[in-house]
Design a protein around this motif. Structure first.
Motif, PDB file in Angstrom:
ATOM      1  N   GLY A 196       0.820  -1.198   0.000  1.00 23.56           N
ATOM      2  CA  GLY A 196       0.000   0.000   0.000  1.00 23.56           C
ATOM      3  C   GLY A 196       0.854   1.248   0.000  1.00 23.56           C
ATOM      4  O   GLY A 196       2.035   1.220  -0.343  1.00 23.56           O
ATOM      5  N   ARG A 197       0.260   2.356   0.419  1.00 24.39           N
ATOM      6  CA  ARG A 197       0.929   3.648   0.351  1.00 24.39           C
ATOM      7  C   ARG A 197       1.492   4.042   1.715  1.00 24.39           C
ATOM      8  O   ARG A 197       1.337   3.372   2.716  1.00 24.39           O
ATOM      9  CB  ARG A 197      -0.052   4.716  -0.125  1.00 24.39           C
ATOM     10  CG  ARG A 197      -1.256   4.895   0.795  1.00 24.39           C
ATOM     11  CD  ARG A 197      -2.164   6.030   0.306  1.00 24.39           C
ATOM     12  NE  ARG A 197      -3.320   6.203   1.168  1.00 24.39           N
ATOM     13  CZ  ARG A 197      -4.532   5.749   0.899  1.00 24.39           C
ATOM     14  NH1 ARG A 197      -4.740   5.067  -0.227  1.00 24.39           N
ATOM     15  NH2 ARG A 197      -5.529   5.954   1.739  1.00 24.39           N
ATOM     16  N   ASP A 198       2.183   5.182   1.732  1.00 24.19           N
ATOM     17  CA  ASP A 198       2.624   5.870   2.953  1.00 24.19           C
ATOM     18  C   ASP A 198       3.393   4.937   3.887  1.00 24.19           C
ATOM     19  O   ASP A 198       4.381   4.342   3.482  1.00 24.19           O
ATOM     20  CB  ASP A 198       1.422   6.493   3.680  1.00 24.19           C
ATOM     21  CG  ASP A 198       0.672   7.501   2.825  1.00 24.19           C
ATOM     22  OD1 ASP A 198       1.326   8.169   2.020  1.00 24.19           O
ATOM     23  OD2 ASP A 198      -0.556   7.609   2.939  1.00 24.19           O
ATOM     24  N   TRP A 256      -3.722  -0.134   3.517  1.00 19.26           N
ATOM     25  CA  TRP A 256      -3.265  -1.511   3.754  1.00 19.26           C
ATOM     26  C   TRP A 256      -4.375  -2.565   3.629  1.00 19.26           C
ATOM     27  O   TRP A 256      -4.103  -3.661   3.116  1.00 19.26           O
ATOM     28  CB  TRP A 256      -2.541  -1.619   5.092  1.00 19.26           C
ATOM     29  CG  TRP A 256      -3.410  -1.633   6.319  1.00 19.26           C
ATOM     30  CD1 TRP A 256      -3.795  -0.570   7.065  1.00 19.26           C
ATOM     31  CD2 TRP A 256      -3.990  -2.795   6.935  1.00 19.26           C
ATOM     32  NE1 TRP A 256      -4.589  -0.983   8.108  1.00 19.26           N
ATOM     33  CE2 TRP A 256      -4.715  -2.342   8.056  1.00 19.26           C
ATOM     34  CE3 TRP A 256      -3.978  -4.156   6.654  1.00 19.26           C
ATOM     35  CZ2 TRP A 256      -5.430  -3.202   8.892  1.00 19.26           C
ATOM     36  CZ3 TRP A 256      -4.674  -5.019   7.489  1.00 19.26           C
ATOM     37  CH2 TRP A 256      -5.389  -4.549   8.593  1.00 19.26           C
ATOM     38  N   PRO A 257      -5.639  -2.295   4.048  1.00 19.23           N
ATOM     39  CA  PRO A 257      -6.659  -3.334   3.848  1.00 19.23           C
ATOM     40  C   PRO A 257      -6.947  -3.608   2.369  1.00 19.23           C
ATOM     41  O   PRO A 257      -7.319  -4.728   2.006  1.00 19.23           O
ATOM     42  CB  PRO A 257      -7.893  -2.759   4.555  1.00 19.23           C
ATOM     43  CG  PRO A 257      -7.371  -1.752   5.517  1.00 19.23           C
ATOM     44  CD  PRO A 257      -6.195  -1.151   4.805  1.00 19.23           C
ATOM     45  N   LEU A 262      -5.728  -8.023  -2.088  1.00 22.51           N
ATOM     46  CA  LEU A 262      -4.985  -8.711  -3.143  1.00 22.51           C
ATOM     47  C   LEU A 262      -4.517 -10.070  -2.646  1.00 22.51           C
ATOM     48  O   LEU A 262      -4.552 -11.066  -3.379  1.00 22.51           O
ATOM     49  CB  LEU A 262      -3.780  -7.874  -3.586  1.00 22.51           C
ATOM     50  CG  LEU A 262      -4.057  -6.500  -4.189  1.00 22.51           C
ATOM     51  CD1 LEU A 262      -2.736  -5.802  -4.508  1.00 22.51           C
ATOM     52  CD2 LEU A 262      -4.908  -6.614  -5.446  1.00 22.51           C
ATOM     53  N   LEU A 263      -4.075 -10.126  -1.404  1.00 19.54           N
ATOM     54  CA  LEU A 263      -3.617 -11.375  -0.806  1.00 19.54           C
ATOM     55  C   LEU A 263      -4.772 -12.356  -0.656  1.00 19.54           C
ATOM     56  O   LEU A 263      -4.671 -13.526  -1.030  1.00 19.54           O
ATOM     57  CB  LEU A 263      -2.982 -11.085   0.558  1.00 19.54           C
ATOM     58  CG  LEU A 263      -2.250 -12.249   1.232  1.00 19.54           C
ATOM     59  CD1 LEU A 263      -0.897 -12.477   0.581  1.00 19.54           C
ATOM     60  CD2 LEU A 263      -2.067 -11.973   2.724  1.00 19.54           C
ATOM     61  N   ILE A 264      -5.875 -11.878  -0.112  1.00 23.34           N
ATOM     62  CA  ILE A 264      -7.039 -12.743   0.119  1.00 23.34           C
ATOM     63  C   ILE A 264      -7.580 -13.298  -1.198  1.00 23.34           C
ATOM     64  O   ILE A 264      -7.952 -14.477  -1.288  1.00 23.34           O
ATOM     65  CB  ILE A 264      -8.138 -11.960   0.865  1.00 23.34           C
ATOM     66  CG1 ILE A 264      -7.668 -11.613   2.288  1.00 23.34           C
ATOM     67  CG2 ILE A 264      -9.438 -12.761   0.915  1.00 23.34           C
ATOM     68  CD1 ILE A 264      -8.614 -10.690   3.033  1.00 23.34           C
ATOM     69  N   ASP A 280      -7.550  -9.204  11.497  1.00 24.28           N
ATOM     70  CA  ASP A 280      -8.318  -8.721  10.351  1.00 24.28           C
ATOM     71  C   ASP A 280      -8.661  -9.860   9.397  1.00 24.28           C
ATOM     72  O   ASP A 280      -9.784  -9.941   8.892  1.00 24.28           O
ATOM     73  CB  ASP A 280      -7.524  -7.636   9.614  1.00 24.28           C
ATOM     74  CG  ASP A 280      -8.408  -6.794   8.701  1.00 24.28           C
ATOM     75  OD1 ASP A 280      -9.299  -6.094   9.220  1.00 24.28           O
ATOM     76  OD2 ASP A 280      -8.224  -6.850   7.468  1.00 24.28           O
ATOM     77  N   LEU A 281      -7.708 -10.758   9.164  1.00 24.41           N
ATOM     78  CA  LEU A 281      -7.986 -11.903   8.296  1.00 24.41           C
ATOM     79  C   LEU A 281      -9.037 -12.809   8.911  1.00 24.41           C
ATOM     80  O   LEU A 281      -9.913 -13.342   8.206  1.00 24.41           O
ATOM     81  CB  LEU A 281      -6.694 -12.689   8.041  1.00 24.41           C
ATOM     82  CG  LEU A 281      -5.644 -11.982   7.169  1.00 24.41           C
ATOM     83  CD1 LEU A 281      -4.347 -12.782   7.154  1.00 24.41           C
ATOM     84  CD2 LEU A 281      -6.150 -11.763   5.744  1.00 24.41           C
TER      85      LEU A 281
END
Length: 420
Positions: A196-198, A256-257, A262-264, A280-281
């Motif tokens: 993700g960003r930042d 990030w979520p 993309l991972l999920i 979270d997962l």
């Protein structure tokens, strides 16, 4: 150490334990409100806060919790509101802050009070790792009480995506990790590394720096003991560029979520993210994942902690101290972390009831070398962090990756805060 395994992590129901008394001067004078300012407004964070509120209500008779939560990922919105209130001399009774260097500006301005005597009276020094105490201490004083510990240098992987590509074990070093990323791309995975960003990019860079420099030299980057201009840092930045090449092209547009999605969905094989990802997962009912410490950082625990302070000018200091004592207690840390998915900062909390991931992390927390995180305020000030985030964002979007220029920019930023 953390090991690759099919995680069966799930947010565990809060265990309600009998509370010990937490003395307060207001116990016999009727209810007094304690405004607790956080950014815990939903999910596991809100569940953790609720568990602390329940414990506080039992341990601190005569005190009433007042929720001052302001929603916003990683506290961005909350910090803006908080800084405005402090500037107007209207602080809450206590507020959440990332433990460590993020407090530096508040301490320098005299906005938070010394809690060293409370640490002594609560026996808290003996319950925390010495490395954490060292990172929390400023000029011999302690100013915040950590509620938990999160680990930053963790890789999360989609088990099916790895298996389909013939990757059957976790990489032992950074070179092996790069080889596995290349294998995923050859297998048709367009974005082997979800990013993700930042601050998520800073997290990735920090893991690479730890792997290439080691714990001591990495920590020295934020104290002046290690030069950002060194050949070792240049090598780490080159490794970072290689990792970027395996990440998703839209990384600068994703939180990030979103990268986790993309991972999920099987569109990425790996994601480097703090261990709040386990909860979270689980909340998203995704269990086909593995986790391991970032390759090359075995034996190192990059920590970040949510903590609470006693602001100067707090309206109810006695109630605040009772809140802080609740946060610091064995029962408070157990209740909170069972719900939130992090682990206790204390090393004397029993592991029964915690998830498989949490128990692994708790074992590592007792033995691994702790190092702080600039991405989450334990290693650097908020201004320093913001500057580095902007620098990495510009680097990410640039067509040509100017590594010498990036190194010079990072060194110049560090020079504004520490003596090299």
């Amino acid at each position: 150490m953390l090991s690759t395994r099919r995680a069966l992590a799930a947010v565990v129901s809060v265990v309600v334990l009998a509370a010990s008394a937490c003395g307060s001067a207001d116990e016999d004078s009727g209810s007094a409100k304690v405004e607790v300012f956080t950014w815990w407004a939903e999910g596991g964070e809100k569940a953790g806060l609720d568990s602390l509120v329940s414990r506080f209500g039992t341990a601190c008779p005569g005190q009433e919790f007042e929720n001052g939560a302001v929603a916003g990922g990683a506290g961005i919105n909350a910090k803006q509101v908080l800084n405005a209130r402090i500037a107007q001399n209207d602080p809450p009774d206590t507020f959440q802050v990332h433990a460590g260097a993020e407090l530096a500006d508040y301490i320098a301005a005299g906005r938070v009070q010394d809690l060293s005597a409370d640490y002594d009276s609560w026996g808290l020094r003996a319950a925390l790792p010495q490395g954490l105490l060292d990172d929390l201490t400023v000029d011999g004083k302690l100013y915040s009480v950590p509620a938990n510990i999160h680990r930053a240098n963790v890789v999360w992987a989609n088990s099916q995506v790895l298996s389909d590509a013939g990757i059957l074990q976790a990489p032992k070093n950074l070179d092996a990790f790069l080889q596995d990323l290349a294998k995923l791309r050859r297998a048709g995975v367009e974005s082997p590394l979800a990013l993700g960003r930042d601050w998520t990019q800073l997290m990735l860079l920090e893991s690479v720096l730890i792997a290439d420099l080691g714990a001591k030299r990495f920590a020295g980057l934020f104290t002046g003991a290690t030069s950002w201009k060194s050949k070792a840092v240049r090598g780490a930045l080159n490794d970072y560029v290689q990792l970027l090449a395996y990440s998703n092209a839209d990384r600068d547009a994703l939180d990030w979520p979103d990268a986790e999605r993309l991972l999920i969905d099987g569109r990425a094989g790996y994601q480097v993210m703090g261990d709040w990802e386990a909860a979270d997962l689980a909340a998203k009912n995704f269990q086909a994942y593995e986790y391991f410490t970032f390759p090359g950082t075995e034996g190192v625990f990059q920590w970040l902690a949510d903590s609470f302070v006693l602001p100067d000018g707090a309206g109810n200091p006695d109630g605040t101290r009772c809140w802080l004592k609740t946060v610091a207690s064995v029962d408070g840390q157990r209740d909170f972390n069972l719900a939130k998915g992090s682990i206790p900062a204390r090393t004397d909390v029993a592991g029964d009831g915690f998830s498989a991931y949490q128990m692994d992390a708790m074992a590592d927390w007792k033995t691994a070398t702790p190092v702080p995180s600039c991405a989450h305020g334990s290693a650097c000030s908020q201004d320093w962090q913001n500057t580095v985030n902007a620098t990495l964002g510009a680097f990410s979007t640039a067509a040509e990756k100017d590594v010498p220029g990036l190194q010079a920019a990072l060194a110049a930023t560090a020079a504004r805060y520490v003596q090299q």
